[in-house]
Design a protein around this motif. Structure first.
Motif, short mmCIF file in Angstrom:
data_model
loop_
_atom_site.label_atom_id
_atom_site.label_comp_id
_atom_site.label_asym_id
_atom_site.label_seq_id
_atom_site.Cartn_x
_atom_site.Cartn_y
_atom_site.Cartn_z
N PRO A 59 -18.61 -23.39 25.12
CA PRO A 59 -19.60 -24.42 24.78
C PRO A 59 -19.87 -24.62 23.30
O PRO A 59 -20.25 -25.72 22.89
N TYR A 60 -19.71 -23.59 22.49
CA TYR A 60 -20.09 -23.69 21.09
C TYR A 60 -18.85 -23.75 20.20
O TYR A 60 -17.72 -23.66 20.67
N SER A 61 -19.07 -23.88 18.92
CA SER A 61 -17.96 -23.89 17.97
C SER A 61 -17.12 -22.62 18.10
O SER A 61 -17.64 -21.55 18.43
N PHE A 62 -15.84 -22.74 17.78
CA PHE A 62 -14.99 -21.54 17.79
C PHE A 62 -15.38 -20.57 16.68
O PHE A 62 -14.96 -19.41 16.68
N LEU A 63 -16.21 -21.03 15.75
CA LEU A 63 -16.69 -20.18 14.65
C LEU A 63 -17.99 -19.46 15.00
O LEU A 63 -18.51 -18.70 14.18
N GLN A 68 -21.73 -15.55 21.91
CA GLN A 68 -22.39 -16.81 22.21
C GLN A 68 -21.53 -17.70 23.11
O GLN A 68 -22.05 -18.56 23.82
N ASN A 69 -20.22 -17.51 23.07
CA ASN A 69 -19.32 -18.32 23.88
C ASN A 69 -18.92 -17.64 25.19
O ASN A 69 -18.04 -18.13 25.90
N GLU A 70 -19.57 -16.52 25.49
CA GLU A 70 -19.29 -15.84 26.76
C GLU A 70 -20.28 -16.31 27.83
O GLU A 70 -21.39 -16.69 27.52
N PRO A 71 -19.83 -16.27 29.10
CA PRO A 71 -18.56 -15.75 29.62
C PRO A 71 -17.42 -16.77 29.60
O PRO A 71 -16.34 -16.49 30.10
N TRP A 72 -17.67 -17.97 29.03
CA TRP A 72 -16.68 -19.04 29.09
C TRP A 72 -15.38 -18.66 28.40
O TRP A 72 -14.31 -18.97 28.90
N LEU A 73 -15.50 -18.00 27.23
CA LEU A 73 -14.28 -17.67 26.48
C LEU A 73 -13.39 -16.71 27.27
O LEU A 73 -12.18 -16.91 27.36
N THR A 74 -13.99 -15.67 27.83
CA THR A 74 -13.21 -14.73 28.63
C THR A 74 -12.56 -15.43 29.81
O THR A 74 -11.39 -15.19 30.15
N PHE A 99 3.86 -22.20 24.00
CA PHE A 99 2.44 -22.57 24.06
C PHE A 99 2.19 -23.72 23.09
O PHE A 99 2.76 -23.76 22.00
N LEU A 100 1.29 -24.62 23.49
CA LEU A 100 0.86 -25.71 22.60
C LEU A 100 -0.58 -26.06 22.92
O LEU A 100 -0.97 -26.13 24.09
N GLY A 101 -1.37 -26.29 21.87
CA GLY A 101 -2.74 -26.73 22.08
C GLY A 101 -3.21 -27.61 20.95
O GLY A 101 -2.65 -27.59 19.84
N PHE A 102 -4.23 -28.41 21.25
CA PHE A 102 -4.86 -29.25 20.24
C PHE A 102 -6.34 -28.92 20.14
O PHE A 102 -7.03 -28.81 21.17
N SER A 103 -6.85 -28.76 18.91
CA SER A 103 -8.27 -28.57 18.63
C SER A 103 -8.80 -27.34 19.38
O SER A 103 -8.31 -26.23 19.16
N GLN A 104 -9.79 -27.51 20.26
CA GLN A 104 -10.29 -26.35 20.99
C GLN A 104 -9.17 -25.66 21.75
O GLN A 104 -9.12 -24.42 21.83
N GLY A 105 -8.24 -26.45 22.28
CA GLY A 105 -7.09 -25.87 22.95
C GLY A 105 -6.15 -25.13 22.01
O GLY A 105 -5.51 -24.16 22.40
N ALA A 106 -6.07 -25.58 20.75
CA ALA A 106 -5.25 -24.87 19.76
C ALA A 106 -5.87 -23.53 19.41
O ALA A 106 -5.18 -22.52 19.24
N CYS A 107 -7.21 -23.50 19.29
CA CYS A 107 -7.90 -22.24 19.02
C CYS A 107 -7.67 -21.26 20.17
O CYS A 107 -7.37 -20.08 19.95
N LEU A 108 -7.80 -21.76 21.40
CA LEU A 108 -7.59 -20.90 22.57
C LEU A 108 -6.14 -20.43 22.63
O LEU A 108 -5.87 -19.26 22.97
N THR A 109 -5.21 -21.30 22.30
CA THR A 109 -3.79 -20.93 22.27
C THR A 109 -3.55 -19.77 21.32
O THR A 109 -2.94 -18.75 21.69
N LEU A 110 -4.03 -19.90 20.08
CA LEU A 110 -3.80 -18.85 19.08
C LEU A 110 -4.50 -17.56 19.49
O LEU A 110 -3.96 -16.46 19.30
N GLU A 111 -5.71 -17.68 20.04
CA GLU A 111 -6.46 -16.49 20.45
C GLU A 111 -5.71 -15.75 21.55
O GLU A 111 -5.58 -14.51 21.51
N ILE A 131 -10.45 -17.30 16.91
CA ILE A 131 -11.83 -17.55 17.32
C ILE A 131 -12.77 -16.45 16.83
O ILE A 131 -12.45 -15.26 16.91
N GLY A 132 -13.95 -16.87 16.35
CA GLY A 132 -15.01 -15.93 16.00
C GLY A 132 -15.72 -16.31 14.72
O GLY A 132 -15.20 -17.08 13.91
N ASP A 133 -16.92 -15.76 14.51
CA ASP A 133 -17.64 -15.99 13.27
C ASP A 133 -16.91 -15.35 12.09
O ASP A 133 -17.11 -15.72 10.93
#
Length: 205
Positions: A59-63, A68-74, A99-111, A131-133
């Motif tokens: 739900p929140y920024s990848f930063l 704060q992004n749990e449990p969605w990130l897991t 693997f390929l992603g764009f924007s939020q999907g790119a962050c999730l891909t790299l993570e 992903i992370g502060d």
């Protein structure tokens, strides 16, 4: 959450030589990201795209601090993991998994790939970073063994600071990836033809 059926395109998974896992951005859909394959050199690939619940992986920024992004990130990482497992069950090795992603999907891909570093076929992140502060190196392990990774982004970008892209490149390189990073001035939050051309030549070529 993130339990929607896997969307597929391209070659049938049981007979495909390779698999490309595609992760859409916030507010988009699996079908949106699958449509990008028409511009990629992936004719013999099975295309696999999980769908985020309500079109948002977290739900929140990848930063934001990760809690704060749990449990969605897991759950989002688990959805990627299930997609990888589907490819493996069809006999596709990590070396033939992309693997390929764009924007939020790119962050999730790299993570995801940084948490499970091994020799993959290749990784493309259109506008994303880890992903992370801050970066938490203890979360990442394995050896990419020269996996080609392309990261393209804009400076500035409204969601992804260039400094996080650079820090992500350093960490992925330290895990053994061969990273090509391209930061374009004032490109905007989009995917350009030049990025697609580079992805094709560096990763899918």
């Amino acid at each position: 959450m993130h339990q929607e059926p896997l969307r597929t395109a391209g070659q049938p998974l049981p007979t495909a030589a390779k698999a490309l896992i595609m992760l859409h951005g916030r507010g988009a859909s699996a079908q949106d990201i699958l449509s990008l394959a028409a511009h990629l050199r992936v004719p013999d690939f099975a295309l696999l795209a999980p769908q985020a619940t309500q079109s948002t992986w977290y739900p929140y920024s990848f930063l934001a601090p990760p809690p704060q992004n749990e449990p969605w990130l897991t759950d989002a990482l688990a959805a990627v993991g299930r997609t990888v497992a589907a490819a493996q069950a069809a006999g596709i090795s990590p070396e033939n998994t992309y693997f390929l992603g764009f924007s939020q999907g790119a962050c999730l891909t790299l993570e995801y790939v940084a948490r499970h570093a091994t020799r993959y076929g290749g990784v493309v992140a259109f506008t994303g970073g880890l992903i992370g502060d801050q970066l938490y190196p203890e979360q990442y392990s394995g050896d990419f063994a020269g996996t080609p990774i392309f990261i393209g982004t804009s400076d500035p970008d409204m969601h992804v600071p260039a400094e996080r892209v650079r820090a992500s490149t350093t960490l992925l390189t330290n895990l053994g990836a061969h990273v090509t990073e391209k930061i374009y001035p004032n490109m905007g939050h989009t995917i350009t033809q030049e990025e697609i051309t580079l992805a094709n030549s560096l990763v899918f070529g």
